[in-house]
Design a protein around this motif. Structure first.
Motif, PDB file in Angstrom:
ATOM      1  N   ILE A  91       3.729   5.358   3.733  1.00  0.00           N
ATOM      2  CA  ILE A  91       3.447   6.627   3.536  1.00  0.00           C
ATOM      3  C   ILE A  91       4.407   7.582   3.346  1.00  0.00           C
ATOM      4  N   LEU A 100      -9.235   3.467   4.697  1.00  0.00           N
ATOM      5  CA  LEU A 100      -8.781   2.957   3.465  1.00  0.00           C
ATOM      6  C   LEU A 100      -9.498   1.831   2.765  1.00  0.00           C
ATOM      7  N   ALA A 125      -6.594   8.197   3.758  1.00  0.00           N
ATOM      8  CA  ALA A 125      -5.897   7.450   4.691  1.00  0.00           C
ATOM      9  C   ALA A 125      -6.660   7.028   5.864  1.00  0.00           C
ATOM     10  N   VAL A 183      -3.111   5.052  -2.843  1.00  0.00           N
ATOM     11  CA  VAL A 183      -4.158   5.481  -2.259  1.00  0.00           C
ATOM     12  C   VAL A 183      -3.595   6.813  -2.101  1.00  0.00           C
ATOM     13  N   ASP A 184      -4.492   7.913  -2.676  1.00  0.00           N
ATOM     14  CA  ASP A 184      -4.370   9.202  -2.379  1.00  0.00           C
ATOM     15  C   ASP A 184      -5.763  10.150  -2.302  1.00  0.00           C
ATOM     16  N   VAL A 206       0.901  -1.114  -0.088  1.00  0.00           N
ATOM     17  CA  VAL A 206      -0.004   0.121  -0.019  1.00  0.00           C
ATOM     18  C   VAL A 206       0.715   1.144   0.046  1.00  0.00           C
ATOM     19  N   TYR A 262       2.957  -1.237   4.058  1.00  0.00           N
ATOM     20  CA  TYR A 262       2.223   0.003   3.858  1.00  0.00           C
ATOM     21  C   TYR A 262       3.314   1.106   4.298  1.00  0.00           C
ATOM     22  N   ALA A 266      -3.507   1.732   8.931  1.00  0.00           N
ATOM     23  CA  ALA A 266      -2.479   1.047   8.737  1.00  0.00           C
ATOM     24  C   ALA A 266      -2.238   0.151   9.125  1.00  0.00           C
ATOM     25  N   CYS A 275       0.361   4.792   0.436  1.00  0.00           N
ATOM     26  CA  CYS A 275      -0.457   5.779   1.076  1.00  0.00           C
ATOM     27  C   CYS A 275      -0.185   6.925   0.720  1.00  0.00           C
TER      28      CYS A 275
END
Length: 260
Positions: A145, A133, A130, A99-100, A65, A143, A162, A67
């Motif tokens: 970020i 998710l 975030a 993912v944003d 992920v 994960y 997370a 993120c």
């Protein structure tokens, strides 16, 4: 009892307003985001990101992920390393889920993919929060970020998410601006940040206010020790951090050990 607030730069705002305000910042900077990162850091952010990707060490078949993955510069690093590992020992492709929260940033990343000869089928793009998710429990091997968690309204909620999506034994990595470890470096960094970065934003991106916010948001973010305690409170084990460039940035890491 006072009403809860969220930080937006040096302002305290209603938590319900912060997502809209942050989205506005990244709507405005999306098209020049990568260029501005190079200018503001003299390219050093690329070294930090390379070290983060190497620490993650993505392997064939893993689900990662990414993120707050923005334009996908970290996702491409992960895929590149996973492809090299696959070439050495075989296996199936890794999958990187970007993912944003900001649709403009995701669109800029997809457009960048369309403009290059190398295809990145391992990258899946999604617009998401975030703090919520769009992924099942215990579905991911790692994960990451990078320079995104300080923009989240509820950091504790993002850390719990997370932990939720990671499998037992999953890796957590967070690359974020932090606190320089010496007073001299801290003063020099402050002077550069407030005098130079907003000016670069004004000249290059035609947007001083957004870069003023980004500088202020760094100053409001918890230092290394406080943030590590937050990661532990979210359920991670063996939490620690590695300072980059004297603490200008830090890579926090932990493990999702056991069930939730």
């Amino acid at each position: 009892m006072s009403e809860p607030t969220a930080s937006f730069g040096f302002q305290d705002v209603d938590p319900a307003q912060k997502p809209r305000l942050v989205r506005g910042v990244f709507d405005r900077v999306a098209s020049r985001y990568d260029l501005m990162n190079d200018l503001m850091s003299a390219g050093v952010h690329r070294v930090w990101k390379d070290m983060t990707a190497a620490r993650l060490n993505p392997q064939p078949g893993e689900i990662v992920v990414d993120c707050a993955g923005g334009t996908g510069d970290m996702a491409r690093r992960f895929v590149t390393l996973a492809r090299k590992a696959k070439a050495r020992r075989g296996g199936v492709d890794a999958q990187v889920v970007v993912v944003d929260y900001n649709a403009e940033m995701v669109a800029a990343g997809r457009e960048r993919d369309d403009d290059v000869e190398v295809a990145w089928p391992e990258i899946l793009w999604s617009v998401g929060d975030a703090q919520r998710l769009p992924l099942p429990d215990a579905s991911s091997d790692a994960y990451v970020i990078s320079f995104g968690i300080r923009n989240v309204t509820d950091i504790d909620a993002a850390l719990r998410e997370a932990r939720r999506v990671l499998k037992p034994g999953g890796r957590f990595l967070c690359l974020e601006f932090s606190r320089p470890v010496t007073e001299m470096l801290n003063k020099a960094y402050d002077a550069y940040s407030f005098a130079v970065i907003p000016k670069i934003g004004e000249l290059v991106a035609k947007d001083r206010a957004s870069y003023q916010y980004l500088v202020e948001s760094i100053r409001r973010f918890p230092d290394q020790k406080r943030f590590a305690a937050m990661i532990e409170a979210a359920g991670f084990s063996q939490v620690g951090w590695t300072n980059f460039t004297g603490g200008v940035a830090a890579l926090h890491h932990g493990w999702a050990i056991g069930g939730r």
